[in-house]
Design an enzyme around this catalytic site. Sequence first.
Site, PDB file in Angstrom:
ATOM      1  N   TYR A  96       0.860  -1.193   0.000  1.00  0.00           N
ATOM      2  CA  TYR A  96       0.000   0.000   0.000  1.00  0.00           C
ATOM      3  C   TYR A  96       0.893   1.240   0.000  1.00  0.00           C
ATOM      4  CZ  TYR A  96      -4.273   2.576   0.549  1.00  0.00           C
ATOM      5  OH  TYR A  96      -5.310   3.443   0.339  1.00  0.00           O
ATOM      6  N   ARG A 149      -8.334  11.330  -7.366  1.00  0.00           N
ATOM      7  CA  ARG A 149      -7.445  11.951  -6.367  1.00  0.00           C
ATOM      8  C   ARG A 149      -6.681  10.845  -5.656  1.00  0.00           C
ATOM      9  NH1 ARG A 149      -8.260  12.820  -0.614  1.00  0.00           N
ATOM     10  NH2 ARG A 149      -7.080  10.948  -1.000  1.00  0.00           N
ATOM     11  N   LYS A 167      -5.593  -1.609  -0.845  1.00  0.00           N
ATOM     12  CA  LYS A 167      -6.338  -1.345   0.386  1.00  0.00           C
ATOM     13  C   LYS A 167      -7.045  -2.620   0.858  1.00  0.00           C
ATOM     14  CE  LYS A 167      -8.273   2.378   2.676  1.00  0.00           C
ATOM     15  NZ  LYS A 167      -8.100   3.809   2.761  1.00  0.00           N
ATOM     16  N   GLU A 238     -13.140   5.436  -2.168  1.00  0.00           N
ATOM     17  CA  GLU A 238     -11.712   5.641  -1.946  1.00  0.00           C
ATOM     18  C   GLU A 238     -11.105   6.590  -2.981  1.00  0.00           C
ATOM     19  OE1 GLU A 238      -9.987   4.287   0.531  1.00  0.00           O
ATOM     20  OE2 GLU A 238      -8.079   5.093  -0.140  1.00  0.00           O
ATOM     21  N   ASP A 239     -10.442   7.630  -2.480  1.00  0.00           N
ATOM     22  CA  ASP A 239      -9.677   8.533  -3.341  1.00  0.00           C
ATOM     23  C   ASP A 239     -10.498   9.162  -4.464  1.00  0.00           C
ATOM     24  OD1 ASP A 239      -7.555   8.248  -1.712  1.00  0.00           O
ATOM     25  OD2 ASP A 239      -6.278   7.158  -3.104  1.00  0.00           O
ATOM     26  N   ASP A 261     -13.353   6.247   3.566  1.00  0.00           N
ATOM     27  CA  ASP A 261     -12.239   6.190   4.517  1.00  0.00           C
ATOM     28  C   ASP A 261     -11.453   7.495   4.553  1.00  0.00           C
ATOM     29  OD1 ASP A 261     -10.555   4.770   6.399  1.00  0.00           O
ATOM     30  OD2 ASP A 261      -9.036   5.015   4.848  1.00  0.00           O
ATOM     31  N   ASP A 262     -11.322   8.153   3.400  1.00  0.00           N
ATOM     32  CA  ASP A 262     -10.557   9.414   3.382  1.00  0.00           C
ATOM     33  C   ASP A 262     -11.189  10.437   4.314  1.00  0.00           C
ATOM     34  OD1 ASP A 262      -8.953   8.376   1.253  1.00  0.00           O
ATOM     35  OD2 ASP A 262     -10.615   8.820  -0.085  1.00  0.00           O
ATOM     36  N   ASN A 401       0.452  16.063   4.914  1.00  0.00           N
ATOM     37  CA  ASN A 401       1.280  15.085   4.198  1.00  0.00           C
ATOM     38  C   ASN A 401       1.713  15.676   2.867  1.00  0.00           C
ATOM     39  OD1 ASN A 401       0.995  12.863   6.028  1.00  0.00           O
ATOM     40  ND2 ASN A 401      -1.103  12.658   5.338  1.00  0.00           N
TER      41      ASN A 401
HETATM   42  P1  NAD Z   1      -7.409  21.564   1.650  1.00  0.00           P
HETATM   43  O1  NAD Z   1      -6.622  22.109   0.527  1.00  0.00           O
HETATM   44  O2  NAD Z   1      -8.869  21.265   1.481  1.00  0.00           O
HETATM   45  O3  NAD Z   1      -7.305  22.619   2.869  1.00  0.00           O
HETATM   46  C1  NAD Z   1      -6.160  23.354   3.199  1.00  0.00           C
HETATM   47  C2  NAD Z   1      -6.564  24.455   4.171  1.00  0.00           C
HETATM   48  O4  NAD Z   1      -5.394  25.093   4.636  1.00  0.00           O
HETATM   49  C3  NAD Z   1      -7.443  25.525   3.566  1.00  0.00           C
HETATM   50  O5  NAD Z   1      -8.489  25.851   4.464  1.00  0.00           O
HETATM   51  C4  NAD Z   1      -6.514  26.743   3.464  1.00  0.00           C
HETATM   52  O6  NAD Z   1      -7.187  27.998   3.631  1.00  0.00           O
HETATM   53  C5  NAD Z   1      -5.580  26.492   4.614  1.00  0.00           C
HETATM   54  N1  NAD Z   1      -4.299  27.179   4.441  1.00  0.00           N
HETATM   55  C6  NAD Z   1      -3.505  27.190   3.352  1.00  0.00           C
HETATM   56  N2  NAD Z   1      -2.438  27.978   3.559  1.00  0.00           N
HETATM   57  C7  NAD Z   1      -2.565  28.458   4.813  1.00  0.00           C
HETATM   58  C8  NAD Z   1      -1.805  29.348   5.587  1.00  0.00           C
HETATM   59  N3  NAD Z   1      -0.691  29.890   5.108  1.00  0.00           N
HETATM   60  N4  NAD Z   1      -2.230  29.641   6.819  1.00  0.00           N
HETATM   61  C9  NAD Z   1      -3.368  29.112   7.301  1.00  0.00           C
HETATM   62  N5  NAD Z   1      -4.136  28.257   6.608  1.00  0.00           N
HETATM   63  C10 NAD Z   1      -3.741  27.944   5.372  1.00  0.00           C
HETATM   64  O7  NAD Z   1      -6.637  20.287   2.154  1.00  0.00           O
HETATM   65  P2  NAD Z   1      -7.212  19.046   2.988  1.00  0.00           P
HETATM   66  O8  NAD Z   1      -7.809  18.030   2.090  1.00  0.00           O
HETATM   67  O9  NAD Z   1      -8.060  19.568   4.092  1.00  0.00           O
HETATM   68  O10 NAD Z   1      -5.855  18.384   3.550  1.00  0.00           O
HETATM   69  C11 NAD Z   1      -4.949  19.125   4.329  1.00  0.00           C
HETATM   70  C12 NAD Z   1      -3.726  18.295   4.694  1.00  0.00           C
HETATM   71  O11 NAD Z   1      -4.069  17.390   5.700  1.00  0.00           O
HETATM   72  C13 NAD Z   1      -3.127  17.450   3.559  1.00  0.00           C
HETATM   73  O12 NAD Z   1      -1.729  17.613   3.585  1.00  0.00           O
HETATM   74  C14 NAD Z   1      -3.478  16.038   3.931  1.00  0.00           C
HETATM   75  O13 NAD Z   1      -2.483  15.132   3.493  1.00  0.00           O
HETATM   76  C15 NAD Z   1      -3.483  16.141   5.419  1.00  0.00           C
HETATM   77  N6  NAD Z   1      -4.274  15.132   6.085  1.00  0.00           N
HETATM   78  C16 NAD Z   1      -3.673  14.316   6.989  1.00  0.00           C
HETATM   79  C17 NAD Z   1      -4.400  13.393   7.686  1.00  0.00           C
HETATM   80  C18 NAD Z   1      -3.778  12.465   8.689  1.00  0.00           C
HETATM   81  O14 NAD Z   1      -4.443  11.904   9.503  1.00  0.00           O
HETATM   82  N7  NAD Z   1      -2.517  12.274   8.648  1.00  0.00           N
HETATM   83  C19 NAD Z   1      -5.722  13.309   7.467  1.00  0.00           C
HETATM   84  C20 NAD Z   1      -6.334  14.133   6.537  1.00  0.00           C
HETATM   85  C21 NAD Z   1      -5.591  15.061   5.863  1.00  0.00           C
END
Ligand code: NAD
Length: 542
Positions: A96, A149, A167, A238-239, A261-262, A401
């Site tokens: 994965y 995605r 998955k 998924e995705d 799941d996402d 990420n």
């Molecule tokens: P998204 O693009 O929908 O949202 C990004 C947000 O960040 C927006 O609201 C934007 O306004 C804000 N932002 C951007 N630049 C900024 C700044 N300089 N200051 C303040 N805010 C700012 O993205 P998303 O789908 O919500 O995902 C966000 C991140 O979270 C990704 O990197 C994803 O990989 C990660 N993620 C991690 C997990 C985990 O559990 N590890 C889970 C979900 C998402």
Amino acid sequence: MNAPKTADGYAILRNPRTNKGTAFTLEERRALGVEGLLPPMPSSLEHQVARILGELDQVEGDLNKYLILSDLQARNERLFYAVIMSDPATYMPIVYTPTVGEACQKFDHIFRAARGIYLPITAKGRVKELLSNWPVEDVRFIVVTDGERILGLGDLGVGGMGIPIGKLALYTACAGVPPEVCLPVTIDVGTENEELLDDPLYLGLRQRRVRDEEYHAFIDEFVRAAQDLFPRSCIQWEDFANRNAVPILERYRDAICTYNDDIQGTAAIALAGMYGALRITGGKLVDQRFLFLGAGSAATGIAELIAQAMVLEGLDIDEARQRTILFDVNGLVTANRDDIAPFQRPFAIQHEPIGTFVEAIRSLRPTGIIGVSTVPKLFDQTVIETMSELNERPIIFPYSNPTSRSECTAEEVYRWSKGKAVFASGSPFGPVEIEGERFVPGQGNNVYIFPAMGMAIYATEARRVTQEMFIVAAQAVAEQVREDHLAEGLIYPPQSEILDASLHVARRVAERIYDDGLASVPRPDDIATQIKAKAYQPSYQR
Ligand code: NAD
């Protein structure tokens, strides 16, 4: 042409579900007609595993290891699972993420045995006919993508098929969902990826993505066909791109057994991190205040699940949402802003505008901050020091990420907080030593949630998947973290113990399913035993 003689034995060897390869005993070889089709000395499963592990050791590059395992899966399914279950922490990243991402990108150039069902939009009106070509009648678990995605890699068209395949392998390897009830599906409505459209080897439809009504009608046709043919199945989305993921989930979540799941698994693993952190910091979830850096789908998904978990501790939902506060690129998300999307609105607070994150921390005094902004370095020294001034044990979760986008590193957080912070991240960081003290950062990885969720749904034949099931899953993950792990700051169970951890989570979720009257099978006296008995084991005796 010469007609083949009775070829039953040969067919048994060519079927990955019946094939034992060199492990057929001499008696079996004679009885099944495979004698002479194999080298004469039988192997045990253990020897076969050792042979594959040796081969994997010799091979350079994770994609090559992925291909060896993928060929093995097409040849001898039990051996495939025996190999990956022998060391899940090592082989999960091969079957994965992250390796599967590269496999999806190169899908058209490394294509081997077909697996799963492909549904091109050109088969509109005939989806049921295509799905019925699947050779198994009792499908229970479908993971489906439309390839738009894929991980962080964007639109990979039909190459996204690697994701449902990988998955589902984890559903089996990490929680015991039997592989024979699993079906990977890729819906091909076209692609916007120019490179793929220009690639003569591309295997998907060479057209732009179909959108809107026509797209949703096709999804609808798929759901109806899947329900008709496999009425006991759960569909896991998924995705999909957000523009489709959210409306699809909303459309079907109260109608069939389904989840994304996402959206939901991701929120649950973040919530599990909160529960894990509280085991270090003390206090209840309901007493926390979280400030999110980022207000996108990840932030609102996590914020909503935390708020719903707070409701279970006695708050009403509006009060709870005021404790999960968002800060985005335009500042604090306040009620009087006019650039707020409807999905952010429930979390908007009555407050004067604040333009910097540190100011927001000083004003709102959160107990935890969660980075989901996709922008690296925004949790700088001032942010971490301010959180550490305000909290005895600040919770700091940079979840963006991949690693290059993380809002800070583990080392920075432990150093700037002088070891006080409770840390978890979206991408993995190695252990850190600060002034002789060792810290082990946890990684919020959905793999603690989705296989277990699948196992609970499979065992109970659940009719719906609810938010409460994800909250229970999060609690069940956190309650398994041992004291010695907590002492080093680790708030998730180790990945090496994923099968035991998942079976525990599955049991807790199954209890909830029975309690809520959502099961289609009678409640057994002992749910743990029921789950264990139903869990797949890669053995030739079964
Ligand atoms: P998204 O693009 O929908 O949202 C990004 C947000 O960040 C927006 O609201 C934007 O306004 C804000 N932002 C951007 N630049 C900024 C700044 N300089 N200051 C303040 N805010 C700012 O993205 P998303 O789908 O919500 O995902 C966000 C991140 O979270 C990704 O990197 C994803 O990989 C990660 N993620 C991690 C997990 C985990 O559990 N590890 C889970 C979900 C998402």
